[in-house]
Design a protein around this motif. Sequence first.
Motif, PDB file in Angstrom:
ATOM      1  N   LEU A   1       0.845  -1.195   0.000  1.00  0.00           N
ATOM      2  CA  LEU A   1       0.000   0.000   0.000  1.00  0.00           C
ATOM      3  C   LEU A   1       0.881   1.247   0.000  1.00  0.00           C
ATOM      4  O   LEU A   1       2.039   1.188   0.423  1.00  0.00           O
ATOM      5  CB  LEU A   1      -0.901   0.017   1.240  1.00  0.00           C
ATOM      6  N   PRO A   2       0.351   2.381  -0.452  1.00  0.00           N
ATOM      7  CA  PRO A   2       1.135   3.626  -0.405  1.00  0.00           C
ATOM      8  C   PRO A   2       1.549   3.944   1.033  1.00  0.00           C
ATOM      9  O   PRO A   2       0.792   3.692   1.978  1.00  0.00           O
ATOM     10  CB  PRO A   2       0.162   4.683  -0.953  1.00  0.00           C
ATOM     11  N   LYS A   3       2.741   4.502   1.186  1.00  0.00           N
ATOM     12  CA  LYS A   3       3.256   4.822   2.509  1.00  0.00           C
ATOM     13  C   LYS A   3       2.651   6.129   3.012  1.00  0.00           C
ATOM     14  O   LYS A   3       2.595   7.114   2.285  1.00  0.00           O
ATOM     15  CB  LYS A   3       4.784   4.941   2.475  1.00  0.00           C
ATOM     16  N   ARG A   4       2.214   6.090   4.263  1.00  0.00           N
ATOM     17  CA  ARG A   4       1.636   7.287   4.869  1.00  0.00           C
ATOM     18  C   ARG A   4       2.716   8.356   5.027  1.00  0.00           C
ATOM     19  O   ARG A   4       3.827   8.054   5.460  1.00  0.00           O
ATOM     20  CB  ARG A   4       1.042   6.937   6.236  1.00  0.00           C
ATOM     21  N   PRO A   5       2.437   9.618   4.681  1.00  0.00           N
ATOM     22  CA  PRO A   5       3.465  10.673   4.764  1.00  0.00           C
ATOM     23  C   PRO A   5       3.837  11.002   6.204  1.00  0.00           C
ATOM     24  O   PRO A   5       3.072  10.768   7.143  1.00  0.00           O
ATOM     25  CB  PRO A   5       2.804  11.866   4.074  1.00  0.00           C
ATOM     26  N   SER A   6       5.021  11.555   6.374  1.00  0.00           N
ATOM     27  CA  SER A   6       5.509  11.954   7.694  1.00  0.00           C
ATOM     28  C   SER A   6       4.744  13.174   8.194  1.00  0.00           C
ATOM     29  O   SER A   6       4.306  14.019   7.407  1.00  0.00           O
ATOM     30  CB  SER A   6       7.003  12.293   7.624  1.00  0.00           C
ATOM     31  N   THR A   7       4.614  13.255   9.509  1.00  0.00           N
ATOM     32  CA  THR A   7       3.951  14.409  10.116  1.00  0.00           C
ATOM     33  C   THR A   7       4.878  15.625  10.053  1.00  0.00           C
ATOM     34  O   THR A   7       6.062  15.507   9.694  1.00  0.00           O
ATOM     35  CB  THR A   7       3.592  14.117  11.579  1.00  0.00           C
ATOM     36  N   ALA A   8       4.356  16.782  10.433  1.00  0.00           N
ATOM     37  CA  ALA A   8       5.157  18.012  10.432  1.00  0.00           C
ATOM     38  C   ALA A   8       6.376  17.865  11.342  1.00  0.00           C
ATOM     39  O   ALA A   8       7.492  18.248  10.971  1.00  0.00           O
ATOM     40  CB  ALA A   8       4.286  19.184  10.881  1.00  0.00           C
ATOM     41  N   TRP A   9       6.177  17.303  12.525  1.00  0.00           N
ATOM     42  CA  TRP A   9       7.290  17.113  13.461  1.00  0.00           C
ATOM     43  C   TRP A   9       8.323  16.145  12.905  1.00  0.00           C
ATOM     44  O   TRP A   9       9.529  16.382  13.005  1.00  0.00           O
ATOM     45  CB  TRP A   9       6.780  16.629  14.814  1.00  0.00           C
ATOM     46  N   ASN A  10       7.876  15.046  12.319  1.00  0.00           N
ATOM     47  CA  ASN A  10       8.809  14.056  11.769  1.00  0.00           C
ATOM     48  C   ASN A  10       9.651  14.650  10.641  1.00  0.00           C
ATOM     49  O   ASN A  10      10.849  14.348  10.518  1.00  0.00           O
ATOM     50  CB  ASN A  10       8.058  12.823  11.270  1.00  0.00           C
ATOM     51  N   MET A  11       9.031  15.474   9.818  1.00  0.00           N
ATOM     52  CA  MET A  11       9.799  16.133   8.755  1.00  0.00           C
ATOM     53  C   MET A  11      10.870  17.045   9.344  1.00  0.00           C
ATOM     54  O   MET A  11      12.025  17.054   8.880  1.00  0.00           O
ATOM     55  CB  MET A  11       8.856  16.933   7.844  1.00  0.00           C
ATOM     56  N   PHE A  12      10.505  17.809  10.353  1.00  0.00           N
ATOM     57  CA  PHE A  12      11.468  18.701  11.002  1.00  0.00           C
ATOM     58  C   PHE A  12      12.593  17.897  11.645  1.00  0.00           C
ATOM     59  O   PHE A  12      13.772  18.274  11.548  1.00  0.00           O
ATOM     60  CB  PHE A  12      10.754  19.551  12.053  1.00  0.00           C
ATOM     61  N   PHE A  13      12.246  16.785  12.294  1.00  0.00           N
ATOM     62  CA  PHE A  13      13.258  15.964  12.973  1.00  0.00           C
ATOM     63  C   PHE A  13      14.230  15.353  11.958  1.00  0.00           C
ATOM     64  O   PHE A  13      15.450  15.300  12.197  1.00  0.00           O
ATOM     65  CB  PHE A  13      12.573  14.862  13.781  1.00  0.00           C
TER      66      PHE A  13
ATOM     67  N   THR B   1      -3.237  14.741   1.237  1.00  0.00           N
ATOM     68  CA  THR B   1      -4.230  14.774   0.157  1.00  0.00           C
ATOM     69  C   THR B   1      -3.818  13.823  -0.968  1.00  0.00           C
ATOM     70  O   THR B   1      -4.637  13.058  -1.499  1.00  0.00           O
ATOM     71  CB  THR B   1      -4.370  16.204  -0.402  1.00  0.00           C
ATOM     72  N   VAL B   2      -2.542  13.864  -1.319  1.00  0.00           N
ATOM     73  CA  VAL B   2      -2.025  12.952  -2.345  1.00  0.00           C
ATOM     74  C   VAL B   2      -2.125  11.505  -1.865  1.00  0.00           C
ATOM     75  O   VAL B   2      -2.506  10.599  -2.621  1.00  0.00           O
ATOM     76  CB  VAL B   2      -0.555  13.300  -2.686  1.00  0.00           C
ATOM     77  N   TYR B   3      -1.802  11.280  -0.594  1.00  0.00           N
ATOM     78  CA  TYR B   3      -1.825   9.925  -0.029  1.00  0.00           C
ATOM     79  C   TYR B   3      -3.236   9.334  -0.097  1.00  0.00           C
ATOM     80  O   TYR B   3      -3.414   8.166  -0.476  1.00  0.00           O
ATOM     81  CB  TYR B   3      -1.327   9.958   1.414  1.00  0.00           C
ATOM     82  N   HIS B   4      -4.239  10.108   0.269  1.00  0.00           N
ATOM     83  CA  HIS B   4      -5.625   9.616   0.254  1.00  0.00           C
ATOM     84  C   HIS B   4      -6.054   9.218  -1.152  1.00  0.00           C
ATOM     85  O   HIS B   4      -6.765   8.213  -1.336  1.00  0.00           O
ATOM     86  CB  HIS B   4      -6.572  10.680   0.824  1.00  0.00           C
ATOM     87  N   LYS B   5      -5.628   9.971  -2.132  1.00  0.00           N
ATOM     88  CA  LYS B   5      -5.963   9.633  -3.519  1.00  0.00           C
ATOM     89  C   LYS B   5      -5.257   8.336  -3.929  1.00  0.00           C
ATOM     90  O   LYS B   5      -5.844   7.484  -4.605  1.00  0.00           O
ATOM     91  CB  LYS B   5      -5.559  10.773  -4.454  1.00  0.00           C
ATOM     92  N   GLN B   6      -4.007   8.215  -3.516  1.00  0.00           N
ATOM     93  CA  GLN B   6      -3.246   7.008  -3.863  1.00  0.00           C
ATOM     94  C   GLN B   6      -3.837   5.767  -3.191  1.00  0.00           C
ATOM     95  O   GLN B   6      -3.951   4.714  -3.825  1.00  0.00           O
ATOM     96  CB  GLN B   6      -1.785   7.190  -3.450  1.00  0.00           C
TER      97      GLN B   6
END
Length: 251
Positions: free
Chosen positions: A78-90, A137-142
């Motif tokens: 399945l498509p991978k769920r995107p990282s949260t805002a905090w995870n991206m910053f980390f 939004t992209v993830y939900h479509k995928q």
Amino acid sequence: MNSLINLTAFRSALTISAPMHVRTMATKAAASTAAKAKTTKKDTKDTKDKATKTTKSKAPKVKAEKPAKPVKITPVVLPKRPSTAWNMFFMEHLDKVKASGRAIVPIQETPKAAADWKALSASQKQAYTDIYQRNMTVYHKQIEARLQELTPAEYKLENTRRQALRAAGKKGLPSLKDPNAPKRPLSSFFRFAQDQRAQGQHADLPLNERAKAFAAAWENASQSTKDRYIEDARKAQAEYQVKKTAYEASK
């Protein structure tokens, strides 16, 4: 036992009336008989013990059956769920540490990154949040497109795997819902409540109080009104069963 009693009595009688040498011979004879009886009893016990041991030793050993290993099911891709805002910053923080040449020790870098994140302004944090929302939004479509591709058999297999993982203690792993599976129809009461909601009935009440109001309205509805909703629910249930049978047959 009787022979021992008789010998004892005989020996007592001899003690009283017989001469010394006769009494001596009788005593020796009685002692010999008692010894033989004791030996015979011991031999009998030893024989029984040997027989018991032999019986135990000859009993076949039954090996305990090993539990069958669960069949490993390959997870559905399945498509991978995107990282949260905090995870991206980390992750950006770790990239900076790596670029500086320092060794990355996550247990040390996490509190440092958390302090830097806390020091960001609201607008700076919002920039990361906006990226996360666009990615979601992209993830939900995928994920919607991917779920449309799966067959009923793949859904069944994947949900079996997930159910086994949940039974083993895995959390946060819900079953997949096939968008092509027939939807279970509403009951007569929920059809009634749906119409009441569409008409704006009890819209001013909180959600839990509104549900109680719908239940009271259903209770006080005329029988003819209830019969209409009951009949609609019956027809919908019959149609659902036909669709469900066809869906199950396609697995």
